[in-house]
Design a protein around this motif. Structure first.
Motif, PDB file in Angstrom:
ATOM      1  N   LYS A 133       0.831  -1.200  -0.051  1.00 17.95           N
ATOM      2  CA  LYS A 133      -0.093  -0.054  -0.191  1.00 17.95           C
ATOM      3  C   LYS A 133       0.937   1.364  -0.103  1.00 17.95           C
ATOM      4  O   LYS A 133       0.615   2.074  -0.665  1.00 17.95           O
ATOM      5  N   VAL A 134       1.914   1.171   0.621  1.00 15.45           N
ATOM      6  CA  VAL A 134       2.882   2.378   0.994  1.00 15.45           C
ATOM      7  C   VAL A 134       3.296   2.615  -0.392  1.00 15.45           C
ATOM      8  O   VAL A 134       3.444   3.915  -0.807  1.00 15.45           O
ATOM      9  N   GLN A 135       3.866   1.861  -1.333  1.00 18.07           N
ATOM     10  CA  GLN A 135       4.542   1.946  -2.603  1.00 18.07           C
ATOM     11  C   GLN A 135       3.356   2.488  -3.424  1.00 18.07           C
ATOM     12  O   GLN A 135       3.918   3.177  -4.333  1.00 18.07           O
ATOM     13  N   GLN A 136       2.238   2.306  -3.382  1.00 19.65           N
ATOM     14  CA  GLN A 136       1.111   2.954  -4.207  1.00 19.65           C
ATOM     15  C   GLN A 136       0.364   4.335  -3.917  1.00 19.65           C
ATOM     16  O   GLN A 136      -0.291   4.819  -4.633  1.00 19.65           O
ATOM     17  N   ASP A 137       0.765   4.679  -2.648  1.00 18.56           N
ATOM     18  CA  ASP A 137       0.227   5.644  -2.073  1.00 18.56           C
ATOM     19  C   ASP A 137       0.770   7.229  -2.616  1.00 18.56           C
ATOM     20  O   ASP A 137       1.961   7.222  -2.677  1.00 18.56           O
ATOM     21  N   ASP A 138       0.011   7.998  -3.033  1.00 14.20           N
ATOM     22  CA  ASP A 138       0.360   9.118  -3.499  1.00 14.20           C
ATOM     23  C   ASP A 138       1.036  10.200  -2.832  1.00 14.20           C
ATOM     24  O   ASP A 138       2.168  11.068  -3.182  1.00 14.20           O
ATOM     25  N   LEU A 139       1.014  10.080  -1.234  1.00  8.92           N
ATOM     26  CA  LEU A 139       1.724  11.011  -0.418  1.00  8.92           C
ATOM     27  C   LEU A 139       3.075  10.273   0.089  1.00  8.92           C
ATOM     28  O   LEU A 139       4.010  11.130  -0.215  1.00  8.92           O
ATOM     29  N   ILE A 140       3.100   9.369   0.773  1.00 14.13           N
ATOM     30  CA  ILE A 140       4.144   8.792   1.419  1.00 14.13           C
ATOM     31  C   ILE A 140       4.842   7.879   0.061  1.00 14.13           C
ATOM     32  O   ILE A 140       6.028   7.498   0.454  1.00 14.13           O
ATOM     33  N   GLY A 141       4.344   7.182  -0.766  1.00 11.70           N
ATOM     34  CA  GLY A 141       5.018   6.501  -1.735  1.00 11.70           C
ATOM     35  C   GLY A 141       6.280   6.940  -2.363  1.00 11.70           C
ATOM     36  O   GLY A 141       7.339   6.685  -2.358  1.00 11.70           O
ATOM     37  N   PRO A 142       6.244   8.367  -2.737  1.00 11.71           N
ATOM     38  CA  PRO A 142       7.378   8.979  -3.307  1.00 11.71           C
ATOM     39  C   PRO A 142       8.500   9.110  -2.368  1.00 11.71           C
ATOM     40  O   PRO A 142       9.672   9.061  -2.525  1.00 11.71           O
ATOM     41  N   VAL A 143       8.222   9.256  -0.757  1.00  8.01           N
ATOM     42  CA  VAL A 143       9.357   9.471   0.014  1.00  8.01           C
ATOM     43  C   VAL A 143      10.019   8.106   0.220  1.00  8.01           C
ATOM     44  O   VAL A 143      11.134   7.923   0.094  1.00  8.01           O
ATOM     45  N   PHE A 144       9.193   7.058   0.366  1.00  7.21           N
ATOM     46  CA  PHE A 144       9.628   5.769   0.275  1.00  7.21           C
ATOM     47  C   PHE A 144      10.671   5.383  -1.060  1.00  7.21           C
ATOM     48  O   PHE A 144      11.528   4.816  -0.982  1.00  7.21           O
ATOM     49  N   ALA A 145      10.055   5.750  -2.083  1.00  2.00           N
ATOM     50  CA  ALA A 145      10.769   5.417  -3.191  1.00  2.00           C
ATOM     51  C   ALA A 145      12.063   6.092  -3.333  1.00  2.00           C
ATOM     52  O   ALA A 145      13.195   5.222  -3.831  1.00  2.00           O
ATOM     53  N   LEU A 146      12.266   7.316  -2.884  1.00  2.00           N
ATOM     54  CA  LEU A 146      13.626   7.965  -2.865  1.00  2.00           C
ATOM     55  C   LEU A 146      14.549   7.322  -1.637  1.00  2.00           C
ATOM     56  O   LEU A 146      15.772   7.281  -1.754  1.00  2.00           O
ATOM     57  N   ALA A 147      14.071   6.635  -0.734  1.00  2.00           N
ATOM     58  CA  ALA A 147      14.707   6.073   0.155  1.00  2.00           C
ATOM     59  C   ALA A 147      14.880   4.699   0.187  1.00  2.00           C
ATOM     60  O   ALA A 147      16.006   3.897   0.839  1.00  2.00           O
ATOM     61  N   VAL A 148      13.934   3.900  -0.415  1.00  2.00           N
ATOM     62  CA  VAL A 148      14.266   2.404  -0.573  1.00  2.00           C
ATOM     63  C   VAL A 148      14.382   2.059  -1.979  1.00  2.00           C
ATOM     64  O   VAL A 148      13.628   1.915  -3.001  1.00  2.00           O
ATOM     65  N   SER A 149      15.446   1.616  -2.363  1.00  2.00           N
ATOM     66  CA  SER A 149      15.962   1.146  -3.890  1.00  2.00           C
ATOM     67  C   SER A 149      15.717  -0.295  -4.036  1.00  2.00           C
ATOM     68  O   SER A 149      15.343  -0.678  -4.945  1.00  2.00           O
ATOM     69  N   ASP A 150      15.837  -1.124  -2.787  1.00  5.09           N
ATOM     70  CA  ASP A 150      15.595  -2.603  -3.074  1.00  5.09           C
ATOM     71  C   ASP A 150      14.703  -2.877  -1.866  1.00  5.09           C
ATOM     72  O   ASP A 150      15.109  -2.980  -0.556  1.00  5.09           O
ATOM     73  N   TRP A 151      13.461  -3.440  -2.160  1.00  4.11           N
ATOM     74  CA  TRP A 151      12.719  -3.463  -1.136  1.00  4.11           C
ATOM     75  C   TRP A 151      12.712  -4.900  -0.215  1.00  4.11           C
ATOM     76  O   TRP A 151      12.338  -4.914   0.702  1.00  4.11           O
ATOM     77  N   THR A 152      13.465  -5.819  -0.837  1.00  2.00           N
ATOM     78  CA  THR A 152      13.664  -7.018  -0.310  1.00  2.00           C
ATOM     79  C   THR A 152      14.418  -7.070   1.153  1.00  2.00           C
ATOM     80  O   THR A 152      13.767  -7.597   2.128  1.00  2.00           O
ATOM     81  N   PRO A 153      15.726  -6.324   1.175  1.00  2.00           N
ATOM     82  CA  PRO A 153      16.304  -6.050   2.354  1.00  2.00           C
ATOM     83  C   PRO A 153      15.354  -5.353   3.323  1.00  2.00           C
ATOM     84  O   PRO A 153      15.132  -5.393   4.378  1.00  2.00           O
TER      85      PRO A 153
END
Length: 128
Positions: free
Chosen positions: A21-41
């Motif tokens: 859900k976070v990755q798809q969210d318009d508000l917090i998704g972009p913040v996480f996208a900048l901070a997390v390059s690889d979701w598995t770890p």
């Protein structure tokens, strides 16, 4: 029928759904996208974090606040994070541990925002 959170499998269920859900969210998704390059770890770290927090299982190492401090996050980001988190828990679980995980998320968000506000007010740039 919903059950309570009973262990690592349940933690994986809510962590995976929540961060989806976070990755798809318009508000917090972009913040996480900048901070997390690889979701598995990141997801593995979250499994360890919640397993330690809820069931005292050793294995988590890290400083969650230090990872969040450099991000451009405000109260609205924490509010949205909590909405998505609570929604995920409520959609999947019911019981004492489900309530406990929501309380811990609330406390964590409040603590992080308080610390961030203090750092910004006092122009503190590094975390010891």
């Amino acid at each position: 029928m919903k059950n309570d959170i009973n262990g690592l499998d349940d933690i994986k269920t809510f962590v995976n759904e929540f961060y989806g859900k976070v990755q798809q969210d318009d508000l917090i998704g972009p913040v996480f996208a900048l901070a997390v390059s690889d979701w598995t770890p990141h997801l593995e770290k979250m499994y360890q974090f919640w397993n330690a927090a809820l069931f005292s299982v050793p294995g988590f190492k890290g400083n969650p606040f230090a990872k969040h401090a450099p991000l451009a996050i405000e109260q609205e980001h924490f509010d949205r994070w909590l909405v998505l988190f609570r929604e995920t828990i409520d959609n999947n679980f019911i019981g004492d541990m489900a309530e406990e995980v929501k309380k811990r998320a609330d406390l964590m968000a409040a603590l992080f925002m308080s610390k961030l506000s203090y750092m910004r007010e006092h122009k503190i740039k590094t975390i010891l």
